[in-house]
Design an enzyme around this catalytic site. Structure first.
Site, mmCIF file in Angstrom:
data_model
loop_
_atom_site.group_PDB
_atom_site.id
_atom_site.type_symbol
_atom_site.label_atom_id
_atom_site.label_comp_id
_atom_site.label_asym_id
_atom_site.label_seq_id
_atom_site.Cartn_x
_atom_site.Cartn_y
_atom_site.Cartn_z
ATOM 1 C CB CYS A 29 0.303 -5.235 -2.179
ATOM 2 S SG CYS A 29 -0.073 -5.946 -3.881
ATOM 3 C CB CYS A 32 1.807 -3.196 -4.694
ATOM 4 S SG CYS A 32 -0.016 -3.511 -4.909
#
Length: 104
Positions: A29, A32
């Site tokens: 991600c 993230c």
């Protein structure tokens, strides 16, 4: 300080701490990874909170403690109970989430 969970034990950790904020993330991600240093900065600036990183793919039981259907998801817990959560890559939204718990 941010602690990265190394086992699927978020329920136990949350039960032991008064105020907890969790960043659910995954290695793939990109958002993230972008939010991680900002999350760590909040951890340095915020007292009376435990900051945790949870790999949402590795730890399904920990993931079940919040509705994680997009990453990154941030969830706050107070006295073992979910208070609120957001899926965001914006620091102002994360700050509002933290402030909500400190006001209650």
């Amino acid at each position: 300080m941010v602690t990265e969970l190394e086992q699927d034990n978020l329920k136990e950790v949350v039960a032991e701490k008064e105020n907890v904020i969790v960043q659910y993330s995954a290695g793939w991600c990109g958002n993230c990874r972008l939010m991680k240093p900002k999350f760590k900065k909040f951890a340095q600036e915020t007292e009376n909170f435990t900051f945790l990183m949870v790999d949402a793919e590795k730890f399904p039981e920990s993931r079940k403690m919040a509705t994680v259907d997009n990453l990154p998801t941030f969830a706050t817990f107070k006295n073992g109970n979910l208070v609120n959560q957001v899926q965001t890559n914006k620091t102002d939204v994360l700050k509002e989430l933290i402030d909500e718990v400190t006001r209650n």
